[in-house]
Design an enzyme around this catalytic site. Structure first.
Site, PDB file in Angstrom:
ATOM      1  N   THR A 291       0.816  -1.211   0.000  1.00  0.00           N
ATOM      2  CA  THR A 291       0.000   0.000   0.000  1.00  0.00           C
ATOM      3  C   THR A 291       0.856   1.270   0.000  1.00  0.00           C
ATOM      4  OG1 THR A 291      -1.364  -1.303   1.511  1.00  0.00           O
ATOM      5  CG2 THR A 291      -2.049   0.962   1.134  1.00  0.00           C
TER       6      THR A 291
ATOM      7  N   ARG B 236       8.271  -2.330   1.874  1.00  0.00           N
ATOM      8  CA  ARG B 236       8.505  -2.263   3.317  1.00  0.00           C
ATOM      9  C   ARG B 236       8.960  -3.635   3.797  1.00  0.00           C
ATOM     10  NH1 ARG B 236       3.964   0.982   6.513  1.00  0.00           N
ATOM     11  NH2 ARG B 236       4.528   2.572   4.999  1.00  0.00           N
TER      12      ARG B 236
ATOM     13  N   SER C 124       6.946   4.364   7.803  1.00  0.00           N
ATOM     14  CA  SER C 124       5.826   5.086   8.412  1.00  0.00           C
ATOM     15  C   SER C 124       5.754   4.902   9.926  1.00  0.00           C
ATOM     16  CB  SER C 124       4.530   4.651   7.724  1.00  0.00           C
ATOM     17  OG  SER C 124       3.455   5.415   8.168  1.00  0.00           O
ATOM     18  N   HIS C 125       4.700   4.257  10.378  1.00  0.00           N
ATOM     19  CA  HIS C 125       4.453   4.098  11.816  1.00  0.00           C
ATOM     20  C   HIS C 125       5.012   2.780  12.326  1.00  0.00           C
ATOM     21  CE1 HIS C 125       1.471   2.353   9.280  1.00  0.00           C
ATOM     22  NE2 HIS C 125       1.239   1.457  10.222  1.00  0.00           N
TER      23      HIS C 125
ATOM     24  N   ASP D 122       2.950  10.337  13.236  1.00  0.00           N
ATOM     25  CA  ASP D 122       3.679   9.068  13.199  1.00  0.00           C
ATOM     26  C   ASP D 122       5.140   9.265  12.809  1.00  0.00           C
ATOM     27  OD1 ASP D 122       3.172   9.709  10.561  1.00  0.00           O
ATOM     28  OD2 ASP D 122       3.015   7.618   9.930  1.00  0.00           O
TER      29      ASP D 122
ATOM     30  N   ASP E  84       6.940   9.112  10.146  1.00  0.00           N
ATOM     31  CA  ASP E  84       7.319   9.927   8.979  1.00  0.00           C
ATOM     32  C   ASP E  84       6.458  11.170   8.820  1.00  0.00           C
ATOM     33  OD1 ASP E  84       5.097   8.354   8.269  1.00  0.00           O
ATOM     34  OD2 ASP E  84       5.568   8.552   6.144  1.00  0.00           O
TER      35      ASP E  84
ATOM     36  N   ASP F 237       3.144  11.771   8.385  1.00  0.00           N
ATOM     37  CA  ASP F 237       1.965  11.964   7.529  1.00  0.00           C
ATOM     38  C   ASP F 237       0.646  11.660   8.237  1.00  0.00           C
ATOM     39  OD1 ASP F 237       2.390   9.251   7.549  1.00  0.00           O
ATOM     40  OD2 ASP F 237       2.360   8.988   5.362  1.00  0.00           O
ATOM     41  N   ARG F 238       0.695  10.994   9.378  1.00  0.00           N
ATOM     42  CA  ARG F 238      -0.561  10.687  10.088  1.00  0.00           C
ATOM     43  C   ARG F 238      -0.820  11.701  11.194  1.00  0.00           C
ATOM     44  NH1 ARG F 238      -1.383   4.205  10.736  1.00  0.00           N
ATOM     45  NH2 ARG F 238      -1.053   3.741   8.523  1.00  0.00           N
TER      46      ARG F 238
ATOM     47  N   THR G 148      -8.034   1.845  -0.358  1.00  0.00           N
ATOM     48  CA  THR G 148      -7.115   2.229   0.713  1.00  0.00           C
ATOM     49  C   THR G 148      -5.731   2.545   0.144  1.00  0.00           C
ATOM     50  OG1 THR G 148      -8.299   0.929   2.328  1.00  0.00           O
ATOM     51  CG2 THR G 148      -5.976   1.339   2.789  1.00  0.00           C
TER      52      THR G 148
ATOM     53  N   GLU H 202      -8.337   9.265   5.164  1.00  0.00           N
ATOM     54  CA  GLU H 202      -8.499   7.839   5.419  1.00  0.00           C
ATOM     55  C   GLU H 202      -8.766   7.635   6.901  1.00  0.00           C
ATOM     56  OE1 GLU H 202      -6.142   4.969   2.933  1.00  0.00           O
ATOM     57  OE2 GLU H 202      -4.586   6.392   3.451  1.00  0.00           O
ATOM     58  N   GLU H 203      -9.416   6.509   7.199  1.00  0.00           N
ATOM     59  CA  GLU H 203      -9.722   6.208   8.603  1.00  0.00           C
ATOM     60  C   GLU H 203      -8.462   5.978   9.426  1.00  0.00           C
ATOM     61  OE1 GLU H 203      -8.841   2.974   9.798  1.00  0.00           O
ATOM     62  OE2 GLU H 203      -8.109   2.676   7.743  1.00  0.00           O
ATOM     63  N   SER H 204      -7.362   5.661   8.744  1.00  0.00           N
ATOM     64  CA  SER H 204      -6.126   5.311   9.436  1.00  0.00           C
ATOM     65  C   SER H 204      -5.347   6.563   9.842  1.00  0.00           C
ATOM     66  CB  SER H 204      -5.281   4.417   8.534  1.00  0.00           C
ATOM     67  OG  SER H 204      -5.122   5.033   7.263  1.00  0.00           O
TER      68      SER H 204
ATOM     69  N   LYS I  95      -0.541  12.499   2.637  1.00  0.00           N
ATOM     70  CA  LYS I  95      -1.288  12.975   3.795  1.00  0.00           C
ATOM     71  C   LYS I  95      -0.311  13.738   4.692  1.00  0.00           C
ATOM     72  CE  LYS I  95      -0.956   8.365   5.780  1.00  0.00           C
ATOM     73  NZ  LYS I  95      -1.268   7.163   4.991  1.00  0.00           N
TER      74      LYS I  95
HETATM   75  C1  G1P Z   1      -2.350   1.314   6.196  1.00  0.00           C
HETATM   76  C2  G1P Z   1      -3.650   2.073   6.271  1.00  0.00           C
HETATM   77  C3  G1P Z   1      -3.867   2.846   4.994  1.00  0.00           C
HETATM   78  C4  G1P Z   1      -2.663   3.747   4.725  1.00  0.00           C
HETATM   79  C5  G1P Z   1      -1.395   2.923   4.748  1.00  0.00           C
HETATM   80  C6  G1P Z   1      -0.170   3.812   4.640  1.00  0.00           C
HETATM   81  O1  G1P Z   1      -2.404   0.377   5.140  1.00  0.00           O
HETATM   82  O2  G1P Z   1      -4.734   1.204   6.502  1.00  0.00           O
HETATM   83  O3  G1P Z   1      -5.044   3.598   5.104  1.00  0.00           O
HETATM   84  O4  G1P Z   1      -2.800   4.384   3.488  1.00  0.00           O
HETATM   85  O5  G1P Z   1      -1.297   2.204   5.975  1.00  0.00           O
HETATM   86  O6  G1P Z   1      -0.077   4.712   5.702  1.00  0.00           O
HETATM   87  P1  G1P Z   1      -2.776  -1.166   5.349  1.00  0.00           P
HETATM   88  O7  G1P Z   1      -1.798  -1.721   6.341  1.00  0.00           O
HETATM   89  O8  G1P Z   1      -4.164  -1.210   5.901  1.00  0.00           O
HETATM   90  O9  G1P Z   1      -2.671  -1.743   3.973  1.00  0.00           O
HETATM   91 ZN    ZN Z   2       3.230   7.487   7.925  1.00  0.00          ZN
END
Ligand code: G1P
Ligand code: ZN
Length: 546
Positions: free
Chosen positions: A22, A26, A117-118, A281, A283, A285-286, A348, A367-369, A380
């Site tokens: 996504t 990683r 990211s996180h 987070d 990086d 972006d959240r 997503t 996004e919900e995340s 983001k």
């Molecule tokens: C997760 C989040 C998604 C976000 C992505 C990157 O992906 O659910 O909304 O865009 O991290 O930050 P997922 O692990 O669900 O594929």
């Molecule tokens: Zn991030």
């Protein structure tokens, strides 16, 4: 010594697992550090893109373990692949939104962003690399598919052997025939936000006592938050917690959720809560937005930003349209309907918003995340969202809780939660999901708990380029407007995570003091029974509820 004579060709065997998810490629640090691993991936990107000689690229990362080494490797491979200029954040640091901004601002062909990211960092943690294109957004799916295909057949890569380039001082240097510009990581990004928000109004409100607590979680946002909140808005230094970026994020999980930032969440619930609390987070972006006594769910946050956008200078002329990822709550849909603007539902992943942002069809998305953003960059943006809330509170003279309550009164409230099931054996997750996909193709069954309206496996056709993304999540819609969605995470580095998204609309405002957990429990139980989660995985409860 000419650049050409210094190019080495290194033979290698292709790795078969370099499939971007996504949010880019990683992997565990140990995987990325294998001999030739990063090199073959970066070369596969260059082989796919065939960038014109002399192109400029941006490089930066969230400062996690292996960031400095990865940057030196990318410099060497870029030099051998006829890149003309590299623009690198000082010490290799750039938040993801700042990198997106820099690519756009410098007119670069694209950039490499080094982050997971996180996800946790450190030698035993995760590392990631993603390629962003000239608009500042992540490479589209067709392109990352091509990177993957190239990575499976690569048998050699090129590099220029160099002594480590000093990236600790800003300025221009020329190395191996390419220009390397080291830029301050913060300045340009801060300037961008100053164009969007009313800094005088926020500084005044803070002078009058509006209080803020931001937690950078030892991720990349510390220096940015200190510059913006403390230097420009006059907040005390103590208002930014964990401000120093660390390679292992201090051992923590740099994810802005109530589960991962329990101290901040407890502070919000206490009588000592500041007016606004937030975290970002690894990086940057959240964002998580907390108000005294409660968290603002990301779906509500997006809806509220849209409903109030005109009171923010950068959005004074209104928003052309909005988009949300499919599992994100429908709160924003009702605001869009009220404003009579289009609302798009995308898969997503932030990259699906980028075409719509480029075309001008949308101005806000989320996004919900815990991801929210706008057309100012193509990622983001955590600090942007915090400033949006701060600016709203400062200009309206209302408390965050009043803004939230007013919103629910006008638009109704979507109770929303995500249940995450971590499944160590990913074949179990696949079996479970295959049954769900099959169910989505069969005639509707009757459930004793509530009446199903429809079930499908979400497919998205990009309205701009016509590309089709299928298999984006199985969704159950119920007659009473509640909803269950299942998808498998695309960002993990081991096992599988089944995400179950629950949503239920409440329009009776007298009910609004309810706890989302209580309201959604029956839906969560139905979701577990329907997908036969225990049967397939042995799990009797979610690993995390967010
Ligand atoms: C997760 C989040 C998604 C976000 C992505 C990157 O992906 O659910 O909304 O865009 O991290 O930050 P997922 O692990 O669900 O594929
Ligand atoms: Zn991030």
């Amino acid at each position: 010594m000419s650049k050409e004579t210094n190019i080495h060709t290194v033979n290698c065997t292709a790795f078969q697992d370099q499939k971007p998810g996504t949010a880019g490629l990683r992997k565990k640090v140990a995987v990325i550090r294998q001999r030739h691993y990063l090199e073959t991936y970066v070369q596969s990107v260059f082989n796919t893109l065939k960038l014109p000689a002399g192109s400029a690229l941006v490089i930066g990362g969230d400062g996690r373990f292996f960031n400095p080494e990865a940057i030196q490797t990318i410099i060497q491979i870029a030099a051998a692949n006829a890149i003309g200029k590299l623009i690198i954040g000082k010490d290799g640091l750039l938040s993801t939104p700042a990198a997106s901004n820099l690519i756009r601002q410098q007119g670069a062909a694209g950039g490499f962003i080094l982050t997971a990211s996180h996800n946790p960092g450190g030698p035993d943690g995760d590392f990631g690399i993603k390629y962003n294109i000239a608009n500042g957004g992540q490479a589209p799916e067709s392109m990352t598919d091509a990177f993957f295909a190239a990575s499976k057949v690569i048998h050699q890569y090129q590099l220029v052997e160099l002594a480590p380039v000093d990236i600790s001082k800003t300025g221009l240097q020329r190395v191996a025939g390419i220009e390397i510009l080291i830029v301050d990581s913060v300045t340009d990004y801060t300037r961008l936000l100053q164009e969007l928000f009313d800094f005088d109004c926020m500084a005044n409100a803070m002078k009058k006592g509006l209080s803020l607590q931001f937690d950078a979680l030892h991720g990349i946002t510390g220096p940015y938050a200190t510059d913006i909140f403390c230097r420009l808005l006059g907040a005390p230094n103590s208002s930014v917690l964990n401000a120093i970026p660390l390679p292992d994020f201090g051992g923590g999980h740099p994810d802005p959720t109530p589960v991962d930032v329990p101290d901040l969440y407890q502070l919000a619930l206490s009588s000592k809560s500041p007016d606004l609390l937030a975290a970002s987070d690894g990086d940057g972006d959240r964002n998580m937005i907390l108000l005294p006594g409660q968290m603002v769910s990301p779906g509500d946050s997006l809806a509220i930003l849209l409903a109030n956008a005109k009171s923010i200078p950068g959005y004074r002329d209104g928003i052309s349209g909005v988009a949300r990822s499919m599992p994100t709550s429908a709160a924003v849909d009702r605001v869009a309907q009220h404003l009579n603007i289009p609302c798009f539902e995308t898969p997503t992943g932030w990259r699906y918003f980028c075409n719509l942002l480029d075309s001008g069809d949308i101005g806000l998305c989320g996004e919900e995340s815990f991801g929210t953003g706008s057309s100012h960059v193509r990622e983001k943006d955590g600090l942007w969202a915090v400033l949006f809330w701060l600016n709203l509170i400062a200009t309206s003279g209302l408390s965050g809780n009043q803004i939230l309550a007013n919103h629910w009164r006008q638009f109704g409230r979507d109770y929303y939660q995500r249940y995450d099931y971590f499944i160590p054996d990913s074949s179990q997750a696949d079996a479970l999901f295959n049954e769900l996909k099959l169910n989505a193709e069969l005639p509707l069954v009757e459930l004793k708990e509530r009446q199903l309206k429809s079930i499908d496996n979400f497919t998205y056709t990009d309205p701009i380029d016509g590309s089709v993304s299928s298999n984006q999540g199985v969704r159950l819609q119920f007659v009473d407007e509640s909803r269950i969605i299942y998808r498998l995470s695309g960002t993990g580095t081991s096992g599988a995570t089944l995400r179950v998204y629950l949503q239920q609309l409440e329009t009776n405002t007298t009910q609004h003091t309810n706890n989302p957990g209580d309201v959604l429990k029956p839906l969560g139980m139905l979701a577990a029974r329907y997908a036969r989660i225990e049967h397939y995985t042995g799990l009797t409860r979610a690993t995390a509820i967010i």
